[in-house]
Motif scaffolding. Sequence first.
Motif, short mmCIF file in Angstrom:
data_model
loop_
_atom_site.label_atom_id
_atom_site.label_comp_id
_atom_site.label_asym_id
_atom_site.label_seq_id
_atom_site.Cartn_x
_atom_site.Cartn_y
_atom_site.Cartn_z
N SER A 171 0.86 -1.18 0.00
CA SER A 171 0.00 0.00 0.00
C SER A 171 0.90 1.24 0.00
O SER A 171 2.05 1.18 -0.44
N SER A 172 0.40 2.35 0.47
CA SER A 172 1.14 3.61 0.38
C SER A 172 0.73 4.55 1.50
O SER A 172 -0.43 4.52 1.96
N LEU A 173 1.65 5.40 1.92
CA LEU A 173 1.29 6.47 2.85
C LEU A 173 0.25 7.40 2.24
O LEU A 173 -0.43 8.15 2.96
N VAL A 226 -2.55 6.75 1.32
CA VAL A 226 -3.91 6.45 1.78
C VAL A 226 -4.38 7.50 2.79
O VAL A 226 -5.59 7.72 2.94
N HIS A 227 -3.44 8.13 3.49
CA HIS A 227 -3.82 9.10 4.52
C HIS A 227 -4.23 10.46 3.93
O HIS A 227 -4.87 11.25 4.62
N GLY A 228 -3.85 10.72 2.70
CA GLY A 228 -4.17 12.01 2.11
C GLY A 228 -3.36 13.12 2.74
O GLY A 228 -2.13 13.05 2.81
N THR A 229 -4.02 14.16 3.23
CA THR A 229 -3.34 15.28 3.88
C THR A 229 -3.01 14.90 5.31
O THR A 229 -3.91 14.67 6.13
N ILE A 230 -1.74 14.83 5.62
CA ILE A 230 -1.30 14.40 6.95
C ILE A 230 -1.00 15.62 7.81
O ILE A 230 -0.14 16.44 7.48
N VAL A 282 3.24 9.76 11.95
CA VAL A 282 2.29 8.89 11.25
C VAL A 282 2.29 7.51 11.90
O VAL A 282 3.35 6.89 12.06
N THR A 283 1.11 7.04 12.26
CA THR A 283 0.92 5.72 12.84
C THR A 283 -0.16 5.00 12.03
O THR A 283 -0.78 5.59 11.14
N PRO A 284 -0.43 3.73 12.33
CA PRO A 284 -1.52 3.06 11.63
C PRO A 284 -2.87 3.74 11.81
O PRO A 284 -3.77 3.56 10.98
N ASP A 285 -3.00 4.54 12.88
CA ASP A 285 -4.28 5.18 13.18
C ASP A 285 -4.37 6.62 12.70
O ASP A 285 -5.37 7.30 12.97
N THR A 286 -3.37 7.10 12.00
CA THR A 286 -3.43 8.46 11.47
C THR A 286 -4.65 8.62 10.57
O THR A 286 -4.97 7.74 9.77
N ALA A 287 -5.33 9.74 10.72
CA ALA A 287 -6.60 9.96 10.02
C ALA A 287 -6.42 9.97 8.50
O ALA A 287 -5.35 10.33 7.99
#
Length: 284
Positions: A107-109, A111-115, A120-125
Amino acid sequence: MRVLVTGAAGFTGRAIARWLAALGHEVIAHWRTSPLPDDLIEGETWQADLAGDAPLPVRLDAIVHAAASSPSTGAAGTVPASVLIRDNAQATARLAAADVGVFVYLSSLSVHGTIADPVVTPDTAVVNPDAYGMSKLLGERLLAERAGPGLAIRLPAVVGPGAARNWPVQVLARLRRRETVRIFNGDAAFNNVVEVQDVAALVGQALTAPPDRFVAVPIASRDPVTVRQAVTCLADGAGLSATIEEEPAPRASFIIDIGPAAALGFAPRSTAAVLKDFAKGETR
Protein backbone atom coordinates in the motif's frame (compact mmCIF):
# COMPACT_ATOMS: atom_id res chain seq x y z
CA MET A 1 5.49 -21.76 0.12
CA ARG A 2 4.13 -21.31 -3.39
CA VAL A 3 3.88 -17.52 -3.71
CA LEU A 4 2.49 -15.31 -6.47
CA VAL A 5 4.35 -11.99 -6.64
CA THR A 6 2.45 -9.51 -8.78
CA GLY A 7 4.35 -6.72 -10.50
CA ALA A 8 7.57 -8.75 -10.42
CA ALA A 9 8.89 -6.76 -13.40
CA GLY A 10 8.72 -3.56 -11.36
CA PHE A 11 11.34 -2.06 -9.08
CA THR A 12 9.94 -3.26 -5.74
CA GLY A 13 8.23 -6.38 -7.04
CA ARG A 14 11.37 -7.85 -8.57
CA ALA A 15 13.36 -7.24 -5.38
CA ILE A 16 10.68 -9.08 -3.41
CA ALA A 17 10.51 -11.95 -5.91
CA ARG A 18 14.29 -12.39 -5.76
CA TRP A 19 14.33 -12.21 -1.96
CA LEU A 20 11.59 -14.82 -1.58
CA ALA A 21 13.24 -17.14 -4.11
CA ALA A 22 16.51 -16.86 -2.17
CA LEU A 23 14.60 -17.89 0.97
CA GLY A 24 13.50 -21.05 -0.81
CA HIS A 25 9.93 -20.11 -1.70
CA GLU A 26 8.46 -21.26 -5.00
CA VAL A 27 7.86 -17.90 -6.68
CA ILE A 28 5.46 -17.28 -9.55
CA ALA A 29 6.58 -13.98 -11.08
CA HIS A 30 3.70 -11.96 -12.57
CA TRP A 31 4.08 -9.35 -15.29
CA ARG A 32 1.73 -7.48 -17.57
CA THR A 33 3.65 -5.47 -20.17
CA SER A 34 7.15 -4.72 -18.84
CA PRO A 35 9.40 -7.77 -19.33
CA LEU A 36 10.75 -9.73 -16.38
CA PRO A 37 14.50 -9.73 -15.66
CA ASP A 38 16.35 -12.78 -16.93
CA ASP A 39 16.77 -14.44 -13.53
CA LEU A 40 13.01 -14.43 -12.88
CA ILE A 41 12.21 -15.79 -16.35
CA GLU A 42 14.04 -18.96 -15.31
CA GLY A 43 11.27 -19.78 -12.83
CA GLU A 44 7.49 -19.96 -13.20
CA THR A 45 5.94 -16.82 -14.68
CA TRP A 46 2.44 -15.52 -15.29
CA GLN A 47 1.58 -12.77 -17.75
CA ALA A 48 -1.84 -11.26 -17.15
CA ASP A 49 -3.94 -8.15 -16.75
CA LEU A 50 -4.85 -8.47 -13.08
CA ALA A 51 -8.19 -6.74 -13.61
CA GLY A 52 -9.02 -9.14 -16.46
CA ASP A 53 -10.36 -12.67 -16.35
CA ALA A 54 -7.27 -14.84 -16.88
CA PRO A 55 -7.24 -17.75 -14.40
CA LEU A 56 -4.87 -17.32 -11.49
CA PRO A 57 -1.99 -19.78 -11.07
CA VAL A 58 -3.05 -22.88 -9.17
CA ARG A 59 -2.15 -24.13 -5.68
CA LEU A 60 -1.11 -20.78 -4.25
CA ASP A 61 -0.17 -20.53 -0.59
CA ALA A 62 0.30 -16.76 -0.57
CA ILE A 63 0.00 -13.65 -2.71
CA VAL A 64 2.32 -10.66 -2.52
CA HIS A 65 0.58 -7.90 -4.42
CA ALA A 66 3.18 -5.37 -5.56
CA ALA A 67 1.64 -4.42 -8.93
CA ALA A 68 0.07 -0.97 -9.20
CA SER A 69 -0.31 2.06 -11.41
CA SER A 70 0.91 5.27 -9.80
CA PRO A 71 1.76 8.86 -10.69
CA SER A 72 5.12 10.46 -10.14
CA THR A 73 5.75 12.44 -6.96
CA GLY A 74 4.11 15.84 -7.25
CA ALA A 75 2.17 14.82 -10.39
CA ALA A 76 -1.01 13.33 -8.97
CA GLY A 77 -3.16 14.15 -11.99
CA THR A 78 -0.97 12.49 -14.61
CA VAL A 79 -2.69 9.09 -14.33
CA PRO A 80 -6.48 9.14 -14.85
CA ALA A 81 -8.57 8.14 -11.86
CA SER A 82 -10.30 5.50 -13.97
CA VAL A 83 -6.93 3.81 -14.62
CA LEU A 84 -5.99 3.90 -10.93
CA ILE A 85 -9.30 2.40 -9.85
CA ARG A 86 -9.11 -0.35 -12.47
CA ASP A 87 -5.44 -1.25 -12.10
CA ASN A 88 -5.31 -0.91 -8.33
CA ALA A 89 -8.68 -1.37 -6.63
CA GLN A 90 -10.36 -3.70 -9.15
CA ALA A 91 -7.25 -5.83 -9.56
CA THR A 92 -6.93 -6.12 -5.78
CA ALA A 93 -10.59 -7.12 -5.48
CA ARG A 94 -10.01 -9.99 -7.90
CA LEU A 95 -6.89 -11.19 -6.08
CA ALA A 96 -8.55 -10.87 -2.68
CA ALA A 97 -11.06 -13.51 -3.73
CA ALA A 98 -8.30 -16.11 -4.15
CA ASP A 99 -8.10 -18.93 -1.62
CA VAL A 100 -4.66 -18.32 -0.13
CA GLY A 101 -3.32 -18.49 3.39
CA VAL A 102 -1.48 -15.16 3.51
CA PHE A 103 -1.93 -11.95 1.54
CA VAL A 104 0.71 -9.20 1.61
CA TYR A 105 -0.25 -5.93 -0.05
CA LEU A 106 2.03 -3.05 -0.92
CA SER A 107 0.00 0.00 0.00
CA SER A 108 1.14 3.61 0.38
CA LEU A 109 1.29 6.47 2.85
CA SER A 110 -0.90 8.20 0.24
CA VAL A 111 -3.91 6.45 1.78
CA HIS A 112 -3.82 9.10 4.52
CA GLY A 113 -4.17 12.01 2.11
CA THR A 114 -3.34 15.28 3.88
CA ILE A 115 -1.30 14.40 6.95
CA ALA A 116 -1.54 16.84 9.84
CA ASP A 117 -0.16 14.59 12.60
CA PRO A 118 3.52 15.10 13.48
CA VAL A 119 3.94 11.31 13.68
CA VAL A 120 2.29 8.89 11.25
CA THR A 121 0.92 5.72 12.84
CA PRO A 122 -1.52 3.06 11.63
CA ASP A 123 -4.28 5.18 13.18
CA THR A 124 -3.43 8.46 11.47
CA ALA A 125 -6.60 9.96 10.02
CA VAL A 126 -7.55 9.67 6.36
CA VAL A 127 -8.13 13.19 5.07
CA ASN A 128 -8.94 13.86 1.40
CA PRO A 129 -6.64 11.35 -0.31
CA ASP A 130 -6.07 11.81 -4.03
CA ALA A 131 -7.22 9.23 -6.57
CA TYR A 132 -4.10 7.13 -6.14
CA GLY A 133 -4.37 7.16 -2.35
CA MET A 134 -8.04 6.27 -2.56
CA SER A 135 -7.35 3.37 -4.92
CA LYS A 136 -4.82 1.93 -2.45
CA LEU A 137 -7.14 2.54 0.49
CA LEU A 138 -9.92 0.63 -1.28
CA GLY A 139 -7.48 -2.22 -1.75
CA GLU A 140 -6.75 -2.27 1.98
CA ARG A 141 -10.43 -2.33 2.85
CA LEU A 142 -11.11 -5.15 0.40
CA LEU A 143 -8.38 -7.21 2.01
CA ALA A 144 -9.63 -6.41 5.50
CA GLU A 145 -12.88 -8.14 4.55
CA ARG A 146 -11.28 -11.43 3.53
CA ALA A 147 -10.75 -14.26 5.96
CA GLY A 148 -7.25 -15.08 7.08
CA PRO A 149 -4.05 -13.24 7.90
CA GLY A 150 -2.83 -10.34 5.83
CA LEU A 151 -0.52 -7.35 5.91
CA ALA A 152 -0.76 -4.02 4.11
CA ILE A 153 2.58 -2.22 4.05
CA ARG A 154 2.14 1.55 3.72
CA LEU A 155 5.22 2.52 1.79
CA PRO A 156 7.16 5.79 1.90
CA ALA A 157 9.73 6.57 -0.83
CA VAL A 158 11.42 3.27 -1.72
CA VAL A 159 15.02 3.52 -2.91
CA GLY A 160 17.75 1.31 -4.25
CA PRO A 161 19.42 0.78 -7.64
CA GLY A 162 16.82 1.50 -10.30
CA ALA A 163 14.47 3.54 -8.09
CA ALA A 164 12.43 6.22 -9.84
CA ARG A 165 9.99 9.06 -9.34
CA ASN A 166 10.19 9.80 -5.60
CA TRP A 167 11.72 12.68 -3.62
CA PRO A 168 15.19 11.20 -2.96
CA VAL A 169 15.45 10.27 -6.65
CA GLN A 170 14.51 13.80 -7.68
CA VAL A 171 16.93 15.40 -5.22
CA LEU A 172 19.78 13.16 -6.34
CA ALA A 173 19.10 14.06 -9.97
CA ARG A 174 19.28 17.78 -9.11
CA LEU A 175 22.53 17.28 -7.24
CA ARG A 176 24.07 15.49 -10.21
CA ARG A 177 23.01 18.34 -12.49
CA ARG A 178 24.65 20.76 -10.03
CA GLU A 179 21.30 22.46 -9.45
CA THR A 180 20.08 24.16 -6.28
CA VAL A 181 17.96 21.89 -4.10
CA ARG A 182 14.96 23.71 -2.68
CA ILE A 183 13.46 22.35 0.53
CA PHE A 184 10.99 23.36 3.19
CA ASN A 185 10.91 22.52 6.90
CA GLY A 186 14.68 22.08 6.69
CA ASP A 187 15.14 21.49 10.42
CA ALA A 188 12.23 19.05 10.70
CA ALA A 189 12.90 15.36 11.28
CA PHE A 190 12.76 13.10 8.22
CA ASN A 191 12.59 9.31 7.79
CA ASN A 192 10.15 9.13 4.87
CA VAL A 193 12.30 6.65 2.94
CA VAL A 194 13.09 2.92 3.02
CA GLU A 195 15.53 0.67 1.21
CA VAL A 196 13.91 -1.82 -1.15
CA GLN A 197 15.75 -4.73 0.50
CA ASP A 198 14.19 -3.81 3.84
CA VAL A 199 10.75 -3.96 2.21
CA ALA A 200 11.55 -7.39 0.78
CA ALA A 201 12.77 -8.62 4.15
CA LEU A 202 9.52 -7.54 5.83
CA VAL A 203 7.52 -9.39 3.17
CA GLY A 204 9.58 -12.50 3.81
CA GLN A 205 8.97 -12.14 7.54
CA ALA A 206 5.22 -11.75 6.97
CA LEU A 207 5.10 -15.04 5.06
CA THR A 208 7.08 -16.86 7.74
CA ALA A 209 5.23 -15.38 10.73
CA PRO A 210 2.07 -13.66 9.49
CA PRO A 211 -0.09 -11.54 11.77
CA ASP A 212 -3.12 -13.42 13.08
CA ARG A 213 -5.46 -10.98 11.32
CA PHE A 214 -5.28 -8.31 8.64
CA VAL A 215 -3.23 -5.29 9.71
CA ALA A 216 -1.96 -2.18 7.94
CA VAL A 217 1.27 -0.51 9.07
CA PRO A 218 3.47 2.32 7.80
CA ILE A 219 7.17 1.67 7.36
CA ALA A 220 10.23 3.89 7.04
CA SER A 221 13.92 3.98 7.89
CA ARG A 222 15.03 4.29 11.51
CA ASP A 223 16.93 7.14 13.17
CA PRO A 224 15.45 10.22 11.46
CA VAL A 225 17.66 13.04 10.21
CA THR A 226 16.58 16.57 9.36
CA VAL A 227 15.34 17.36 5.87
CA ARG A 228 18.50 19.41 5.30
CA GLN A 229 20.66 16.51 6.49
CA ALA A 230 18.78 14.16 4.14
CA VAL A 231 19.94 16.26 1.19
CA THR A 232 23.47 16.33 2.57
CA CYS A 233 23.46 12.53 2.96
CA LEU A 234 22.54 12.14 -0.70
CA ALA A 235 25.24 14.61 -1.71
CA ASP A 236 27.86 12.88 0.43
CA GLY A 237 26.96 9.49 -0.97
CA ALA A 238 27.30 10.80 -4.52
CA GLY A 239 30.54 12.62 -3.76
CA LEU A 240 28.95 15.98 -4.57
CA SER A 241 28.41 19.30 -2.84
CA ALA A 242 24.90 20.55 -2.19
CA THR A 243 23.51 24.04 -2.63
CA ILE A 244 20.33 24.21 -0.56
CA GLU A 245 17.70 26.92 -0.39
CA GLU A 246 14.81 26.79 2.04
CA GLU A 247 11.38 27.97 0.94
CA PRO A 248 8.27 28.75 3.01
CA ALA A 249 6.60 25.50 4.03
CA PRO A 250 3.21 24.83 2.38
CA ARG A 251 2.43 22.14 4.98
CA ALA A 252 3.79 20.63 8.16
CA SER A 253 6.34 17.83 8.13
CA PHE A 254 5.96 14.45 9.79
CA ILE A 255 7.96 11.40 10.71
CA ILE A 256 6.81 7.79 10.51
CA ASP A 257 6.45 5.57 13.58
CA ILE A 258 8.03 2.21 12.71
CA GLY A 259 7.12 0.64 16.06
CA PRO A 260 4.03 -1.27 14.82
CA ALA A 261 6.00 -2.66 11.86
CA ALA A 262 8.95 -3.53 14.13
CA ALA A 263 6.57 -5.64 16.21
CA LEU A 264 6.05 -7.72 13.05
CA GLY A 265 9.79 -8.20 12.52
CA PHE A 266 10.63 -5.09 10.50
CA ALA A 267 14.27 -4.11 11.03
CA PRO A 268 15.22 -1.23 8.71
CA ARG A 269 18.52 0.51 8.28
CA SER A 270 19.15 4.07 9.41
CA THR A 271 17.93 6.98 7.32
CA ALA A 272 21.46 8.30 6.76
CA ALA A 273 22.79 4.91 5.63
CA VAL A 274 19.87 4.32 3.28
CA LEU A 275 20.28 7.71 1.59
CA LYS A 276 24.07 7.56 1.32
CA ASP A 277 24.11 4.04 -0.11
CA PHE A 278 21.36 4.89 -2.56
CA ALA A 279 23.38 7.84 -3.84
CA LYS A 280 26.46 5.60 -4.12
CA GLY A 281 24.45 3.09 -6.12
CA GLU A 282 24.97 0.43 -3.50
CA THR A 283 22.59 -2.01 -1.83
CA ARG A 284 22.96 -4.95 0.50
